[in-house]
Write a protein that holds these residues in place. Structure first.
Motif, PDB file in Angstrom:
ATOM      1  N   ILE A 156      18.845  30.514  -3.570  1.00 14.75           N
ATOM      2  CA  ILE A 156      20.111  29.778  -3.505  1.00 14.75           C
ATOM      3  C   ILE A 156      20.291  29.209  -2.093  1.00 14.75           C
ATOM      4  CG2 ILE A 156      22.611  29.905  -3.763  1.00 14.75           C
ATOM      5  CD1 ILE A 156      22.128  32.389  -5.541  1.00 14.75           C
ATOM      6  N   PRO A 157      20.301  27.889  -1.924  1.00 17.46           N
ATOM      7  CA  PRO A 157      20.526  27.330  -0.588  1.00 17.46           C
ATOM      8  C   PRO A 157      21.907  27.740  -0.071  1.00 17.46           C
ATOM      9  CG  PRO A 157      19.769  25.634  -2.133  1.00 17.46           C
ATOM     10  CD  PRO A 157      20.122  26.840  -2.948  1.00 17.46           C
ATOM     11  N   ARG A 158      21.933  28.180   1.173  1.00 16.47           N
ATOM     12  CA  ARG A 158      23.207  28.645   1.715  1.00 16.47           C
ATOM     13  C   ARG A 158      23.152  28.587   3.242  1.00 16.47           C
ATOM     14  NH1 ARG A 158      26.809  29.189  -1.712  1.00 16.47           N
ATOM     15  NH2 ARG A 158      26.170  31.082  -2.815  1.00 16.47           N
ATOM     16  N   VAL A 159      24.285  28.201   3.850  1.00 18.22           N
ATOM     17  CA  VAL A 159      24.430  28.233   5.305  1.00 18.22           C
ATOM     18  C   VAL A 159      25.688  29.014   5.630  1.00 18.22           C
ATOM     19  CG1 VAL A 159      24.693  26.877   7.415  1.00 18.22           C
ATOM     20  CG2 VAL A 159      23.326  25.969   5.524  1.00 18.22           C
ATOM     21  N   VAL A 160      25.557  30.002   6.525  1.00 12.22           N
ATOM     22  CA  VAL A 160      26.696  30.832   6.928  1.00 12.22           C
ATOM     23  C   VAL A 160      26.747  30.889   8.454  1.00 12.22           C
ATOM     24  CG1 VAL A 160      27.701  33.146   6.921  1.00 12.22           C
ATOM     25  CG2 VAL A 160      26.622  32.255   4.850  1.00 12.22           C
ATOM     26  N   ARG A 161      27.892  30.575   9.010  1.00  8.10           N
ATOM     27  CA  ARG A 161      28.107  30.703  10.449  1.00  8.10           C
ATOM     28  C   ARG A 161      28.774  32.060  10.709  1.00  8.10           C
ATOM     29  NH1 ARG A 161      26.350  27.650  14.755  1.00  8.10           N
ATOM     30  NH2 ARG A 161      26.961  25.746  13.661  1.00  8.10           N
ATOM     31  N   LEU A 162      28.110  32.934  11.456  1.00 13.18           N
ATOM     32  CA  LEU A 162      28.692  34.219  11.803  1.00 13.18           C
ATOM     33  C   LEU A 162      29.773  34.029  12.865  1.00 13.18           C
ATOM     34  CD1 LEU A 162      25.481  36.458  11.933  1.00 13.18           C
ATOM     35  CD2 LEU A 162      26.911  35.847   9.964  1.00 13.18           C
ATOM     36  N   ARG A 163      30.641  35.016  12.982  1.00 16.20           N
ATOM     37  CA  ARG A 163      31.771  34.869  13.889  1.00 16.20           C
ATOM     38  C   ARG A 163      31.360  34.872  15.351  1.00 16.20           C
ATOM     39  NH1 ARG A 163      35.531  38.854  10.220  1.00 16.20           N
ATOM     40  NH2 ARG A 163      33.510  39.905  10.125  1.00 16.20           N
ATOM     41  N   ASP A 164      30.144  35.330  15.648  1.00 13.55           N
ATOM     42  CA  ASP A 164      29.657  35.266  17.027  1.00 13.55           C
ATOM     43  C   ASP A 164      28.877  33.982  17.310  1.00 13.55           C
ATOM     44  OD1 ASP A 164      27.227  35.627  15.756  1.00 13.55           O
ATOM     45  OD2 ASP A 164      26.876  37.645  16.528  1.00 13.55           O
ATOM     46  N   GLY A 165      28.821  33.077  16.336  1.00 14.38           N
ATOM     47  CA  GLY A 165      28.187  31.788  16.532  1.00 14.38           C
ATOM     48  C   GLY A 165      26.790  31.658  15.962  1.00 14.38           C
ATOM     49  N   ARG A 166      26.165  32.781  15.641  1.00 19.03           N
ATOM     50  CA  ARG A 166      24.825  32.684  15.043  1.00 19.03           C
ATOM     51  C   ARG A 166      24.904  32.036  13.665  1.00 19.03           C
ATOM     52  NH1 ARG A 166      22.788  38.705  15.036  1.00 19.03           N
ATOM     53  NH2 ARG A 166      25.026  39.007  14.683  1.00 19.03           N
ATOM     54  N   LEU A 167      23.810  31.360  13.297  1.00 22.42           N
ATOM     55  CA  LEU A 167      23.735  30.675  12.012  1.00 22.42           C
ATOM     56  C   LEU A 167      22.709  31.402  11.137  1.00 22.42           C
ATOM     57  CD1 LEU A 167      25.127  28.041  10.982  1.00 22.42           C
ATOM     58  CD2 LEU A 167      22.946  26.883  11.404  1.00 22.42           C
ATOM     59  N   VAL A 168      23.093  31.657   9.884  1.00 26.39           N
ATOM     60  CA  VAL A 168      22.179  32.240   8.900  1.00 26.39           C
ATOM     61  C   VAL A 168      21.954  31.197   7.815  1.00 26.39           C
ATOM     62  CG1 VAL A 168      21.699  34.177   7.369  1.00 26.39           C
ATOM     63  CG2 VAL A 168      23.146  34.521   9.388  1.00 26.39           C
ATOM     64  N   VAL A 169      20.689  30.910   7.524  1.00 22.70           N
ATOM     65  CA  VAL A 169      20.352  29.844   6.588  1.00 22.70           C
ATOM     66  C   VAL A 169      19.346  30.340   5.564  1.00 22.70           C
ATOM     67  CG1 VAL A 169      19.380  27.526   6.327  1.00 22.70           C
ATOM     68  CG2 VAL A 169      20.755  28.082   8.349  1.00 22.70           C
ATOM     69  N   ASN A 170      19.658  30.110   4.300  1.00 27.33           N
ATOM     70  CA  ASN A 170      18.694  30.275   3.215  1.00 27.33           C
ATOM     71  C   ASN A 170      18.302  28.874   2.753  1.00 27.33           C
ATOM     72  OD1 ASN A 170      17.440  30.606   0.637  1.00 27.33           O
ATOM     73  ND2 ASN A 170      18.446  32.580   0.364  1.00 27.33           N
ATOM     74  N   PRO A 171      17.011  28.494   2.863  1.00 30.75           N
ATOM     75  CA  PRO A 171      16.616  27.126   2.540  1.00 30.75           C
ATOM     76  C   PRO A 171      16.423  26.854   1.058  1.00 30.75           C
ATOM     77  CG  PRO A 171      14.709  28.354   3.257  1.00 30.75           C
ATOM     78  CD  PRO A 171      15.896  29.272   3.417  1.00 30.75           C
ATOM     79  N   GLY A 172      16.741  27.831   0.198  1.00 31.56           N
ATOM     80  CA  GLY A 172      16.528  27.640  -1.230  1.00 31.56           C
ATOM     81  C   GLY A 172      15.070  27.812  -1.596  1.00 31.56           C
ATOM     82  N   SER A 173      14.711  27.368  -2.779  1.00 36.85           N
ATOM     83  CA  SER A 173      13.359  27.578  -3.303  1.00 36.85           C
ATOM     84  C   SER A 173      12.626  26.261  -3.476  1.00 36.85           C
ATOM     85  CB  SER A 173      13.427  28.296  -4.654  1.00 36.85           C
ATOM     86  OG  SER A 173      12.154  28.385  -5.248  1.00 36.85           O
ATOM     87  N   VAL A 174      11.386  26.232  -2.989  1.00 33.80           N
ATOM     88  CA  VAL A 174      10.530  25.076  -3.240  1.00 33.80           C
ATOM     89  C   VAL A 174      10.159  24.998  -4.717  1.00 33.80           C
ATOM     90  CG1 VAL A 174       8.215  24.126  -2.818  1.00 33.80           C
ATOM     91  CG2 VAL A 174       9.593  24.974  -0.901  1.00 33.80           C
ATOM     92  N   GLY A 175       9.798  26.149  -5.315  1.00 27.78           N
ATOM     93  CA  GLY A 175       9.127  26.106  -6.599  1.00 27.78           C
ATOM     94  C   GLY A 175       9.831  26.622  -7.822  1.00 27.78           C
TER      95      GLY A 175
END
Length: 248
Positions: A156-175
């Motif tokens: 599941i593509p997803r972008v989450v900004r943590l409260r300390d500024g770090r970014l967490v990203v799931n790029p989803g699935s190619v296949g």
């Protein structure tokens, strides 16, 4: 700093080829791979060959780990396992479960501490995937000294900004844009499009941005291959992005 992140190819070589072509058109030369490279009823060996040839910084996903464990235990009747040669297993076995890329980026498959964890999303009692709360996401990121954390596994593509500024990203699935499972309850994950998905990460002006790319490709061959091997859930997901479960 600009690079692409791919994940969850699951043996779908045509989807991988389409994504790599799209990345090349954009002039991006650096790519990282978050695992689950070959597992499934598609083209395990041909996909492994292409990934080995390209030599991207890569980590081992939970399904890669399982294939290596089966190899170390002496064998399996799974179709993906039977396609692979020793060099493919050696390649997967050599990968770390996590990796720090260019000192700023942390790569994991499920979560930093568990390659099979649903992290940015969770399976609820209704059998659907729902976004996780910020507290649980931040708990999973505790102790990770990186500006950006890349994860995969859920498809599941997803972008989450943590409260300390770090970014967490799931790029989803190619296949594989959809699948089903049994635990913790019977569930279905559906992205809703057959496109191959990946992410572009850019660092400029002291901050990170993430762009999801959805790439069209001819799904006919992989749909037919999954169907021929009796994997109707895979066939439906690859063709449509939705899961048509057997018997429905």
């Amino acid at each position: 700093m600009r690079f692409a992140a791919i994940a969850d190819v699951h043996g779908n070589r045509p989807a991988l080829e389409a994504v790599l072509a799209d990345i090349a058109v954009l002039g991006i030369t650096d790519i990282v791979n978050l695992g689950d490279h070959v597992s499934g009823p598609l083209e395990a060996a041909r996909t492994a060959d292409l990934l080995m040839e390209r030599g991207f910084p890569s980590i081992r996903g939970d399904q890669d780990r399982i294939l290596v464990e089966l190899w170390q235990a002496g064998g399996s009747t799974r179709s993906d396992f039977r396609e692979l040669e020793r060099r493919h297993f050696d390649w997967m076995a050599s990968m770390p479960s996590t990796l720090t890329y260019r000192e700023r980026v942390f790569l994991c498959h499920g979560s930093p501490g568990d390659d099979a964890a649903f992290w940015l999303d969770h399976i609820a009692d209704d059998g659907c995937a729902h976004p996780s709360g910020i507290d649980s996401i931040e708990a999973g990121a505790k102790g990770i000294d990186a500006e950006i954390i890349l994860c995969a596994h859920t498809h599941i593509p997803r972008v989450v900004r943590l409260r300390d500024g770090r970014l967490v990203v799931n790029p989803g699935s190619v296949g594989l844009p959809g699948y089903d499972g049994k635990l913790p309850v019977p569930y279905v994950v559906e992205v809703g499009t057959p496109h191959a998905c990946y992410a572009i990460l850019d660092r400029a002006g002291g901050g990170w941005s993430a762009t999801m790319r959805y790439v069209s490709y001819d799904t006919t061959a992989m749909t037919a291959l999954a169907r021929a091997k009796g994997m109707l859930t895979w066939a439906s997901a690859i063709a449509t992005g939705w899961v048509q479960q057997a018997g429905k």
